[in-house]
Design a protein around this motif. Structure first.
Motif, mmCIF file in Angstrom:
data_model
loop_
_atom_site.group_PDB
_atom_site.id
_atom_site.type_symbol
_atom_site.label_atom_id
_atom_site.label_comp_id
_atom_site.label_asym_id
_atom_site.label_seq_id
_atom_site.Cartn_x
_atom_site.Cartn_y
_atom_site.Cartn_z
ATOM 1 N N LYS A 184 0.619 -1.076 -0.027
ATOM 2 C CA LYS A 184 0.055 0.058 0.049
ATOM 3 C C LYS A 184 0.846 1.204 0.049
ATOM 4 O O LYS A 184 0.587 2.447 -0.708
ATOM 5 N N ASP A 294 -9.170 -2.136 8.120
ATOM 6 C CA ASP A 294 -10.028 -2.113 7.137
ATOM 7 C C ASP A 294 -11.127 -3.125 6.966
ATOM 8 O O ASP A 294 -10.643 -4.037 7.461
ATOM 9 N N PRO A 306 -11.448 3.284 7.251
ATOM 10 C CA PRO A 306 -11.589 4.208 6.058
ATOM 11 C C PRO A 306 -13.004 5.150 6.202
ATOM 12 O O PRO A 306 -12.637 6.139 5.906
ATOM 13 N N PHE A 309 -12.479 7.693 9.162
ATOM 14 C CA PHE A 309 -11.253 8.689 8.575
ATOM 15 C C PHE A 309 -12.129 9.884 7.201
ATOM 16 O O PHE A 309 -12.042 10.760 7.271
ATOM 17 N N GLY A 310 -12.804 8.995 6.365
ATOM 18 C CA GLY A 310 -13.758 9.801 5.266
ATOM 19 C C GLY A 310 -14.538 10.393 5.969
ATOM 20 O O GLY A 310 -14.726 11.775 5.415
ATOM 21 N N ALA A 480 -13.055 2.159 -0.938
ATOM 22 C CA ALA A 480 -12.125 3.011 -1.327
ATOM 23 C C ALA A 480 -10.628 2.330 -1.031
ATOM 24 O O ALA A 480 -10.464 1.733 -0.002
ATOM 25 N N SER A 482 -7.607 3.417 -0.884
ATOM 26 C CA SER A 482 -6.892 4.026 -0.111
ATOM 27 C C SER A 482 -7.277 5.432 0.281
ATOM 28 O O SER A 482 -8.153 5.595 0.100
ATOM 29 N N LEU A 483 -6.844 5.732 1.533
ATOM 30 C CA LEU A 483 -7.237 6.964 2.286
ATOM 31 C C LEU A 483 -6.751 8.346 1.360
ATOM 32 O O LEU A 483 -5.622 8.207 0.763
ATOM 33 N N ASP A 486 -1.826 10.762 2.437
ATOM 34 C CA ASP A 486 -0.969 10.019 2.550
ATOM 35 C C ASP A 486 0.410 10.727 2.364
ATOM 36 O O ASP A 486 0.383 11.972 2.549
ATOM 37 N N ILE A 498 -13.828 8.555 -1.250
ATOM 38 C CA ILE A 498 -13.689 8.102 0.152
ATOM 39 C C ILE A 498 -15.019 7.189 0.448
ATOM 40 O O ILE A 498 -15.950 7.113 -0.292
ATOM 41 N N HIS A 504 -21.845 3.461 4.525
ATOM 42 C CA HIS A 504 -21.493 1.998 5.063
ATOM 43 C C HIS A 504 -22.780 1.647 5.717
ATOM 44 O O HIS A 504 -22.798 0.080 5.433
#
Length: 556
Positions: A184, A294, A306, A309-310, A480, A482-483, A486, A498, A504
């Protein structure tokens, strides 16, 4: 006399007070009750439940063994079981017990949940040697540990197999972290660098500046990145070989054996042999994994980091965007605009915007922000990437702007009300002391109105953070890769898609292929969304109260 006293009691307004107090109390009780139900059903999922082994004696059928976790029990009418096609005897009690058991072993049974009739379960036992294996694929496995193998050779069996399995599961999880770091972050950074070089070359070509020297420089940089990739690839091959080296043999309740690669095992435990303290430690460990890992298995297993965070990132960006626009609009309407028919029409429009359905904002965001504004940005600044869109596709920036547009009426109304409450004498006193109108506004009026601004932002965050419908169109996705934050320049990638806690919940609750496995995660995620919104709101409330205390003397 009594009639007069009753009439006087009604005239005093006391009944209204009692009715209002009762309504508030009822609302509080209902809210606490709802949160309690969500918390119990969501947080209970993380407790390592005992495994039950029993004989299942269905009348007129061969007996078989049932092994798993009892998830739910309920009383159902006998006639309901008969209508479902079960061989229920004609005589018996009116109600029977139905139990939902998580039997796991999806790769062997097809389904990892099964409904059984409680009265047909006999010889219930909880043997301490029963094993629960949480896997990266195919859900949980329940059964007995037979042996542990290394490169296909048995190295431990019987009682010696359990400590050996624990050591090798720990080793595999350490390797998984290394693989994740390489795949990643390290490989991601190399791919990002290669793509940057490609776009740089394309840009120079479009501008007619692709000189031999520039080509040579790019080739040298590309060769360096490819050499780094080759070294990482060799390292990955070695780690994958170690990752897939070990395996275990397990036996289910009916005697069927299955060999499982330990690389696919997240954890293995014997819940019936654990004491309360060990279960409590594992309980908090499971909650932490839910918050920090994840998702996997179509979002029905693993964590939701994720999505957390999003949600937080999008809400913070939305707050940064909506606050200055809402405040400036309110300042203009209250302090500078003439109070005429046009101003009143604008205020009516702002109030009406607050009642527009959220999905309408989503359609507008998709049409204007994504296709028109994003497409224009791509043509002006990212022509080298075309026809692949950069900002001309749903992403974090457009999701935040759409939410800001949705929430800006709330900020405008709250800020206007705060400005209206400031006494006119404060403004006149400032002007009398020689301050200009702008100095009065920025140094006196706005600081005093800052608690109202924070109130508007609190309401905006409370509404926007829980919205789902518009986000489905402008940047939120099921998974997603990746975040958006980064180590690659520009570090915060506003063009990336995101995950979001609200979406979700919708995806896991209504789009999941495994409804029973997803249900507790829906409750847990819903509770977490409430806590995230509450945390953001409480932070804003603290700031508002601090500002209110700071400027209280000016108001008096």
């Amino acid at each position: 006399m009594k009639q007069n006293s009753l009439k006087g009691w009604f005239k005093s307004g006391a009944p209204g007070v009692w009715i209002s107090g009762g309504a508030v109390s009822l609302a509080v009780i209902m809210t606490i009750g709802l949160l309690a139900v969500i918390a119990v059903r969501g947080l209970g999922h993380f407790w390592p439940a005992d495994l039950v082994l029993a004989q299942y004696n269905v009348p007129g059928s061969a007996h078989h063994v049932v092994l798993g976790e009892v998830v739910q029990k309920e009383e159902v009418p006998r006639e309901r079981l008969k209508s479902a096609g079960l061989p229920v005897p004609e005589q018996g009690p009116e109600f029977m017990t139905r139990e939902l058991i998580k039997v796991g072993n999806r790769d062997l049974n097809g389904n990892d949940f099964s409904w059984v009739v409680g009265e047909w379960l006999t010889d219930l036992k909880t043997p301490p040697e029963l094993l629960a294996i949480e896997r990266r694929e195919w859900g949980n496995f329940y059964g007995y540990l037979v042996n542990v193998k290394e490169n296909g050779k048995v190295i431990a069996e019987g009682e010696a197999a359990w400590p050996e399995l624990q050591a090798r599961v720990k080793r595999v999880n350490d390797l998984a972290k290394q693989l994740s770091q390489l795949e990643k972050k390290d490989i991601g950074a190399i791919n990002y660098g290669l793509e940057r070089i490609r776009l740089q070359g394309r840009k120079l070509e479009l501008e007619g500046k692709l000189t031999p020297q520039a080509q040579a420089d790019m080739e040298a940089e590309r060769a360096e990145l490819n050499a780094r990739y080759k070294a990482i690839e060799d390292r990955l091959g070695d780690l994958h070989a170690q990752f897939n080296r070990d395996s275990l043999t397990a036996r289910d309740a009916n005697g069927k054996e299955l060999e499982i690669n330990i690389g696919k095992v997240v954890k293995a435990y014997q819940p019936n042999a654990m004491n309360s303290w060990q279960k409590l430690a594992m309980y908090f460990s499971n909650i932490w994994e839910f918050l920090s890992e994840d998702p996997r298995e179509a979002n029905t297993e693993g964590g939701i980091f994720p999505a957390i965070f999003g949600t937080v990132m999008m809400t913070l960006i939305m707050a940064v965007i909506v606050t200055p626009f809402g405040v400036l609009a309110a300042v203009y309407l209250r302090e500078y605009a003439k109070q005429n028919t046009l101003t009143r029409v604008i205020r009516i429009a702002v109030n009406n915007l607050a009642g527009v359905p959220a999905i309408v904002y989503g359609v507008f965001g998709l049409g204007f922000f994504v296709y028109v504004l994003g497409g224009s940005v791509d043509r002006l600044f990212f022509a080298e990437a075309l026809p692949a869109p950069t900002f001309g596709t749903p992403g974090l920036m457009w999701a935040s702007l759409t939410l800001a547009l949705l929430a800006v009426p709330v900020v405008i109304v709250a800020t206007e009300e705060g400005l209206a409450r400031i006494p006119r004498t404060v403004r006149e006193g400032s002007l009398a002391l020689g301050a200009t109108k702008s100095e009065t506004l920025w140094k006196i009026v706005l600081p005093m109105a800052s608690p109202a601004m924070m109130t508007g932002m609190i309401l905006a965050v409370a509404r926007a953070a829980g919205e789902v419908a518009p986000l489905m169109l402008v940047g939120v996705v099921k998974l997603a890769p990746s975040l958006p934050l980064d180590g690659n320049y520009p570090y915060l990638h506003l063009d990336q898609k995101i995950m979001h806690l609200g979406f979700h919940i919708y995806d896991v609750g209504f789009q999941s292929p495994n409804v029973e496995a997803a249900r507790p995660l829906v409750y847990a995620t819903a509770l977490l969304l409430v806590l995230v919104i509450a945390t953001l709101n409480l932070s804003a409330v603290w700031i508002r109260n601090h500002l209110r205390e700071k400027y209280k003397a000016l108001e008096s």
